[in-house]
Design an enzyme around this catalytic site. Structure first.
Site, PDB file in Angstrom:
ATOM      1  CE  LYS A  33      -4.583  -1.987   0.930  1.00 20.37           C
ATOM      2  NZ  LYS A  33      -5.742  -2.484   2.202  1.00 20.37           N
TER       3      LYS A  33
ATOM      4  NE  ARG B 224      -7.480  -7.944   0.745  1.00 24.78           N
ATOM      5  CZ  ARG B 224      -7.003  -7.396  -0.530  1.00 24.78           C
ATOM      6  NH1 ARG B 224      -6.074  -6.650   0.283  1.00 24.78           N
ATOM      7  NH2 ARG B 224      -7.680  -7.223  -2.149  1.00 24.78           N
TER       8      ARG B 224
HETATM    9  N1  HH2 Z   1      -7.596  -3.563   1.472  1.00 26.48           N
HETATM   10  C1  HH2 Z   1      -7.705  -3.561  -0.627  1.00 26.48           C
HETATM   11  C2  HH2 Z   1      -9.185  -4.008  -0.550  1.00 26.48           C
HETATM   12  N2  HH2 Z   1      -9.734  -5.269   0.540  1.00 26.48           N
HETATM   13  N3  HH2 Z   1     -10.141  -5.707   2.387  1.00 26.48           N
HETATM   14  C3  HH2 Z   1      -9.411  -5.802   3.638  1.00 26.48           C
HETATM   15  N4  HH2 Z   1     -10.486  -7.380   4.584  1.00 26.48           N
HETATM   16  N5  HH2 Z   1      -8.495  -5.357   4.059  1.00 26.48           N
HETATM   17  C4  HH2 Z   1      -8.205  -4.253   3.635  1.00 26.48           C
HETATM   18  O1  HH2 Z   1      -7.213  -4.059   4.076  1.00 26.48           O
HETATM   19  C5  HH2 Z   1      -7.879  -4.177   2.018  1.00 26.48           C
HETATM   20  C6  HH2 Z   1      -9.219  -5.181   1.548  1.00 26.48           C
HETATM   21  C7  HH2 Z   1      -7.269  -2.709  -1.683  1.00 26.48           C
HETATM   22  O2  HH2 Z   1      -6.335  -3.775  -1.853  1.00 26.48           O
HETATM   23  P1  HH2 Z   1      -5.906  -4.411  -2.818  1.00 26.48           P
HETATM   24  O3  HH2 Z   1      -7.381  -4.969  -2.786  1.00 26.48           O
HETATM   25  O4  HH2 Z   1      -4.634  -5.055  -3.882  1.00 26.48           O
HETATM   26  O5  HH2 Z   1      -6.109  -3.552  -4.398  1.00 26.48           O
HETATM   27  P2  HH2 Z   1      -7.816  -2.333  -5.279  1.00 26.48           P
HETATM   28  O6  HH2 Z   1      -8.470  -1.874  -3.913  1.00 26.48           O
HETATM   29  O7  HH2 Z   1      -7.174  -1.786  -6.032  1.00 26.48           O
HETATM   30  O8  HH2 Z   1      -8.590  -3.551  -5.772  1.00 26.48           O
END
Ligand code: HH2
Length: 261
Positions: A196, A231
């Site tokens: 992040k 995650r």
């Molecule tokens: N962060 C993201 C998405 N879902 N769910 C939980 N429980 N906790 C988190 O910190 C979290 C999450 C954001 O990351 P990512 O899925 O890699 O990217 P994007 O939101 O662009 O799909």
């Protein structure tokens, strides 16, 4: 928990898997590398991301879930109750609701899952960047998560501070540094810090793919504070980190206070 974004625009791995077959192969690789759970998402939540129509989100995630069901433990990362319901029917057993069960309909849907993840955020991906004024950061995160966890209808609940969601770099670091307070609430704690932006800001690394070491440091700190689910995008490296921490812990044996007799 390995991240599988079936999206064209996620901040780190968006567009990378191309079609369902590519996403399925990526999930199988993460399981082989040591993931216990695959988090399937069809709508990016990165700051400023555009909402995805329901039909489009279903078309992105359902083929992947259906193909992996029975072969991997699956969570569905969605804010839409209808998508969550369809994902449960297709074989997902963990509900990952980044909005923290603010919708009554999502509370109902949570009854269909073994576990609900409730995460702290404010506003939406479009507005959260300007919602970072807190009187009492840890107090608000604790109170919101306690309330959300109590609403969940699934047998188990995991709580998540929502690293990067309506938080500045300093606030993300502070929440990680004080994670023991969330752990003290009693629910298993999930942390999603992987790649992040706050890591990029601390280390001066603009490209998400360069943030592995910072991501591992965040997992190590969260683990030491008592978090249990991580995650991550980089499953193999994270698994090595945790295996090493477990080996050190096992070799240390019980402390005098913990030893029987
Ligand atoms: N962060 C993201 C998405 N879902 N769910 C939980 N429980 N906790 C988190 O910190 C979290 C999450 C954001 O990351 P990512 O899925 O890699 O990217 P994007 O939101 O662009 O799909």
């Amino acid at each position: 928990m390995g991240v599988l974004n079936a999206t064209p625009d996620s901040f780190s791995d968006g567009g990378r898997w191309g079609d369902a077959a590519g996403a399925i192969a990526a999930a199988e690789r993460m399981c082989a590398e040591g993931a216990d759970l695959i988090d399937v998402g069809g709508e990016s939540t990165r700051p400023g991301a555009a909402p995805v129509p329901e039909a489009e989100e279903r078309a992105r995630v359902l083929p992947v879930i259906a193909a992996l069901a029975g072969r991997a433990r699956l969570s569905i990362d969605t804010q839409k109750p209808s998508v969550a319901l369809a994902a449960a029917a297709a074989g997902a057993t963990v509900l990952n609701d980044v909005q923290g069960l603010i919708l009554d309909e999502m509370v109902e849907v949570s009854a269909r899952f073994e576990v609900t993840v409730v995460m702290h955020m404010r506003g939406s991906p479009q507005t959260m960047g300007s919602l970072t004024d807190y009187d009492d950061l840890e107090g608000e995160v604790q109170a919101r998560l306690r309330a959300a966890a109590t609403r969940a209808r699934s047998p188990a609940v995991w709580i998540d501070p929502g690293v990067g969601f309506a938080k500045t770099t300093a606030q993300n670091l502070r929440l990680l540094g004080r994670l023991d307070r969330l752990v003290a609430l009693g629910w298993p704690v999930l942390v999603g810090a992987s790649r992040k932006r706050f890591i990029g800001e601390v280390l001066g690394l603009p490209a998400p793919a360069d943030r592995l070491v910072g991501s591992l440091a965040a997992v190590a700190a969260a683990y030491q504070a008592g978090a249990q689910i991580f995650r991550v995008h980089d499953v193999a490296a994270t698994r090595q980190l945790l295996d090493m921490l477990w080996a050190i812990e096992a070799a240390a044996g019980p402390t005098e206070a913990e030893a029987p007799g």
